[in-house]
Structure formats: structure tokens, C-alpha cells
Write a protein that holds these residues in place. Structure first.
Motif, PDB file in Angstrom:
ATOM      1  N   THR A 230       0.866  -1.174   0.000  1.00  0.00           N
ATOM      2  CA  THR A 230       0.000   0.000   0.000  1.00  0.00           C
ATOM      3  C   THR A 230       0.902   1.222   0.000  1.00  0.00           C
ATOM      4  OG1 THR A 230      -1.834  -1.074   1.171  1.00  0.00           O
ATOM      5  CG2 THR A 230      -1.744   1.324   1.283  1.00  0.00           C
ATOM      6  N   LEU A 231       0.676   2.084  -0.979  1.00  0.00           N
ATOM      7  CA  LEU A 231       1.418   3.341  -1.100  1.00  0.00           C
ATOM      8  C   LEU A 231       0.475   4.478  -0.765  1.00  0.00           C
ATOM      9  CD1 LEU A 231       3.161   2.641  -4.523  1.00  0.00           C
ATOM     10  CD2 LEU A 231       4.088   2.271  -2.224  1.00  0.00           C
ATOM     11  N   ILE A 232       0.910   5.365   0.116  1.00  0.00           N
ATOM     12  CA  ILE A 232       0.091   6.505   0.505  1.00  0.00           C
ATOM     13  C   ILE A 232       0.931   7.767   0.406  1.00  0.00           C
ATOM     14  CG2 ILE A 232      -1.301   7.569   2.318  1.00  0.00           C
ATOM     15  CD1 ILE A 232      -1.831   4.780   3.437  1.00  0.00           C
ATOM     16  N   LEU A 233       0.417   8.741  -0.314  1.00  0.00           N
ATOM     17  CA  LEU A 233       1.045  10.065  -0.391  1.00  0.00           C
ATOM     18  C   LEU A 233       0.413  10.957   0.657  1.00  0.00           C
ATOM     19  CD1 LEU A 233       1.156  10.705  -4.238  1.00  0.00           C
ATOM     20  CD2 LEU A 233       3.109  10.356  -2.721  1.00  0.00           C
ATOM     21  N   LEU A 234       1.260  11.675   1.387  1.00  0.00           N
ATOM     22  CA  LEU A 234       0.809  12.563   2.459  1.00  0.00           C
ATOM     23  C   LEU A 234       1.343  13.972   2.275  1.00  0.00           C
ATOM     24  CD1 LEU A 234       1.779  10.412   5.589  1.00  0.00           C
ATOM     25  CD2 LEU A 234      -0.429  10.435   4.420  1.00  0.00           C
ATOM     26  N   THR A 235       0.621  14.921   2.845  1.00  0.00           N
ATOM     27  CA  THR A 235       1.173  16.259   3.015  1.00  0.00           C
ATOM     28  C   THR A 235       2.211  16.180   4.127  1.00  0.00           C
ATOM     29  OG1 THR A 235      -0.379  16.904   4.742  1.00  0.00           O
ATOM     30  CG2 THR A 235      -1.073  17.307   2.439  1.00  0.00           C
ATOM     31  N   PRO A 236       3.050  17.200   4.299  1.00  0.00           N
ATOM     32  CA  PRO A 236       3.997  17.195   5.423  1.00  0.00           C
ATOM     33  C   PRO A 236       3.306  17.187   6.788  1.00  0.00           C
ATOM     34  CG  PRO A 236       4.702  18.763   3.768  1.00  0.00           C
ATOM     35  CD  PRO A 236       3.324  18.303   3.360  1.00  0.00           C
ATOM     36  N   GLN A 237       2.012  17.487   6.819  1.00  0.00           N
ATOM     37  CA  GLN A 237       1.268  17.464   8.078  1.00  0.00           C
ATOM     38  C   GLN A 237       0.636  16.091   8.345  1.00  0.00           C
ATOM     39  OE1 GLN A 237       0.694  19.904   5.571  1.00  0.00           O
ATOM     40  NE2 GLN A 237       2.259  21.142   6.589  1.00  0.00           N
ATOM     41  N   GLY A 238       0.822  15.139   7.422  1.00  0.00           N
ATOM     42  CA  GLY A 238       0.305  13.788   7.610  1.00  0.00           C
ATOM     43  C   GLY A 238      -1.079  13.559   7.045  1.00  0.00           C
ATOM     44  N   LYS A 239      -1.593  14.511   6.289  1.00  0.00           N
ATOM     45  CA  LYS A 239      -2.919  14.359   5.672  1.00  0.00           C
ATOM     46  C   LYS A 239      -2.784  13.551   4.379  1.00  0.00           C
ATOM     47  CE  LYS A 239      -6.846  16.886   3.867  1.00  0.00           C
ATOM     48  NZ  LYS A 239      -6.963  17.641   2.644  1.00  0.00           N
ATOM     49  N   GLU A 240      -3.639  12.539   4.246  1.00  0.00           N
ATOM     50  CA  GLU A 240      -3.588  11.694   3.059  1.00  0.00           C
ATOM     51  C   GLU A 240      -4.042  12.457   1.815  1.00  0.00           C
ATOM     52  OE1 GLU A 240      -5.497   7.575   1.307  1.00  0.00           O
ATOM     53  OE2 GLU A 240      -5.199   7.736   3.466  1.00  0.00           O
ATOM     54  N   ILE A 241      -3.251  12.320   0.750  1.00  0.00           N
ATOM     55  CA  ILE A 241      -3.564  12.939  -0.532  1.00  0.00           C
ATOM     56  C   ILE A 241      -4.113  11.889  -1.501  1.00  0.00           C
ATOM     57  CG2 ILE A 241      -2.616  14.152  -2.533  1.00  0.00           C
ATOM     58  CD1 ILE A 241      -0.342  15.126  -0.670  1.00  0.00           C
ATOM     59  N   GLU A 242      -3.431  10.741  -1.540  1.00  0.00           N
ATOM     60  CA  GLU A 242      -3.761   9.697  -2.517  1.00  0.00           C
ATOM     61  C   GLU A 242      -3.223   8.372  -2.014  1.00  0.00           C
ATOM     62  OE1 GLU A 242      -5.758   8.414  -5.392  1.00  0.00           O
ATOM     63  OE2 GLU A 242      -5.396  10.541  -5.749  1.00  0.00           O
ATOM     64  N   ARG A 243      -3.795   7.270  -2.524  1.00  0.00           N
ATOM     65  CA  ARG A 243      -3.291   5.944  -2.157  1.00  0.00           C
ATOM     66  C   ARG A 243      -3.421   5.003  -3.341  1.00  0.00           C
ATOM     67  NH1 ARG A 243      -5.398   2.817   2.776  1.00  0.00           N
ATOM     68  NH2 ARG A 243      -5.278   4.881   3.662  1.00  0.00           N
ATOM     69  N   LYS A 244      -2.552   4.004  -3.330  1.00  0.00           N
ATOM     70  CA  LYS A 244      -2.562   2.941  -4.339  1.00  0.00           C
ATOM     71  C   LYS A 244      -2.283   1.643  -3.602  1.00  0.00           C
ATOM     72  CE  LYS A 244      -1.827   1.074  -8.525  1.00  0.00           C
ATOM     73  NZ  LYS A 244      -2.866   0.210  -8.942  1.00  0.00           N
ATOM     74  N   VAL A 245      -3.163   0.654  -3.787  1.00  0.00           N
ATOM     75  CA  VAL A 245      -2.985  -0.654  -3.169  1.00  0.00           C
ATOM     76  C   VAL A 245      -2.632  -1.649  -4.263  1.00  0.00           C
ATOM     77  CG1 VAL A 245      -4.067  -2.489  -1.818  1.00  0.00           C
ATOM     78  CG2 VAL A 245      -4.646  -0.092  -1.361  1.00  0.00           C
ATOM     79  N   GLY A 246      -1.585  -2.430  -4.025  1.00  0.00           N
ATOM     80  CA  GLY A 246      -1.154  -3.428  -4.994  1.00  0.00           C
ATOM     81  C   GLY A 246       0.029  -2.947  -5.808  1.00  0.00           C
ATOM     82  N   TYR A 247       0.438  -3.799  -6.721  1.00  0.00           N
ATOM     83  CA  TYR A 247       1.580  -3.491  -7.582  1.00  0.00           C
ATOM     84  C   TYR A 247       1.266  -2.281  -8.457  1.00  0.00           C
ATOM     85  CZ  TYR A 247       5.093  -3.888 -11.213  1.00  0.00           C
ATOM     86  OH  TYR A 247       6.102  -3.601 -12.076  1.00  0.00           O
ATOM     87  N   PHE A 248       2.267  -1.463  -8.710  1.00  0.00           N
ATOM     88  CA  PHE A 248       2.121  -0.257  -9.522  1.00  0.00           C
ATOM     89  C   PHE A 248       2.834  -0.486 -10.851  1.00  0.00           C
ATOM     90  CE2 PHE A 248       2.282   3.923 -11.064  1.00  0.00           C
ATOM     91  CZ  PHE A 248       1.441   4.729 -10.310  1.00  0.00           C
ATOM     92  N   PRO A 249       2.103  -0.724 -11.944  1.00  0.00           N
ATOM     93  CA  PRO A 249       2.752  -0.976 -13.233  1.00  0.00           C
ATOM     94  C   PRO A 249       3.229   0.315 -13.898  1.00  0.00           C
ATOM     95  CG  PRO A 249       0.378  -1.039 -13.495  1.00  0.00           C
ATOM     96  CD  PRO A 249       0.647  -0.832 -12.019  1.00  0.00           C
ATOM     97  N   GLY A 250       4.153   0.177 -14.830  1.00  0.00           N
ATOM     98  CA  GLY A 250       4.561   1.316 -15.650  1.00  0.00           C
ATOM     99  C   GLY A 250       5.907   1.918 -15.315  1.00  0.00           C
ATOM    100  N   GLY A 251       6.546   1.452 -14.264  1.00  0.00           N
ATOM    101  CA  GLY A 251       7.880   1.924 -13.938  1.00  0.00           C
ATOM    102  C   GLY A 251       7.906   3.308 -13.324  1.00  0.00           C
TER     103      GLY A 251
END
Length: 145
Positions: free
Chosen positions: A111-132
Motif C-alpha cells: 500500500t502506497l500513501i502520499l501525504l502532506t507534510p502534516q500527515g494528511k492523506e492525498i492519494e493511495r494505491k494498493v497493490g503493484y504499480f505498473p509502468g515503472g
């Protein structure tokens, strides 16, 4: 002479490999502080580094590439939150990772989660991420807008 040439080539290969790896942090609070200081997003990588095939493939196909390292240096503070089965973690790190998995509702790996520097979730991706690395950078760019 051949031995010296092999030694030099070996050092060059090691240097290239070391330069291609991003600087992954393992401490969440330190990562947030660094992200705030450098105005970058935080990337949380919830992974099972020694047992999860999609996690290992993700690291091999994206996170170990020099393109990712260069991109991360400019845009991200990457944090590896590992849940290994064979490798031992420091008890404090293990507890932190478990607490963060609960906090962010992680139920699968990777599970990949992008956060702001304050820890607020921006976006997430679960599973393998294709495309390099290019596809990954595009995802981060779209999420950060």
C-alpha cells in the motif's frame, strides 16, 4: 593488471547501484519534519519486504531505479513501513509500523500513501504499480496538484 581492472569495474558497479537507491526513512515523525522543512510530499510504503512478491517487484521495478531516486530527491520523502516475516525489526519500529497501518487503514500489501507534510492523506494505491518510474512520477504529480 586484469585484477586492478576488475576491481575498478566492481567499484563503479557498486557506486552506480548505491546512487540509484533512494534514501528511505523508517521514522514517520522524522519524515514529516523533513518533508515540512523541504516542502515535499511524504510517500508511505507499507510493504512485506521479505515475503510479499508484489512488494518485491515494486521495489525492483520502481524504487531501486535511478530515475525514482532522482525524482524522490526533488519531490518526496520516502518512508518504508515494513512488515517482514523473517527479518527482525526494532520493537519501536515494529510498533510504529503497526500503529500507522491502523491509522491509515492498511489492509493489503503493498500500500502506497502520499501525504502532506502534516500527515494528511492525498492519494493511495494498493497493490503493484505498473509502468515503472515514469508512471509512478505521473501519479505523484497528478496527486500533488
Amino acid at each position: 593488471m586484469k585484477t586492478l581492472l576488475r576491481l575498478v569495474l566492481g567499484l563503479v558497479v557498486l557506486g552506480v547501484h548505491a546512487a540509484s537507491a533512494a534514501d528511505w526513512m523508517t521514522n514517520y515523525d522524522d519524515a514529516l519534519a523533513l518533508a515540512a522543512k523541504q516542502d515535499r510530499m511524504v510517500l508511505l510504503d507499507f510493504t512485506g519486504s521479505d515475503w510479499c512478491p508484489p512488494c518485491m517487484k515494486l521495489h525492483e521495478d520502481i524504487f531501486e531505479k535511478p530515475e525514482f531516486a532522482a525524482f524522490a530527491k526533488e519531490k518526496l520523502v520516502p518512508v518504508m513501513l515494513d512488515f517482514p516475516r523473517s527479518k527482525k525489526l526494532d520493537p519501536a519500529v515494529k510498533q510504529q509500523n503497526e500503529d500507522l497501518a491502523k491509522k491509515y487503514g492498511v489492509s493489503g500489501f503493498p500500500t502506497l500513501i502520499l501525504l502532506t507534510p502534516q500527515g494528511k492523506e492525498i492519494e493511495r494505491k494498493v497493490g503493484y504499480f505498473p509502468g515503472g518510474p515514469a508512471a509512478f512520477a505521473q501519479w505523484v504529480g497528478a496527486a500533488g496538484k
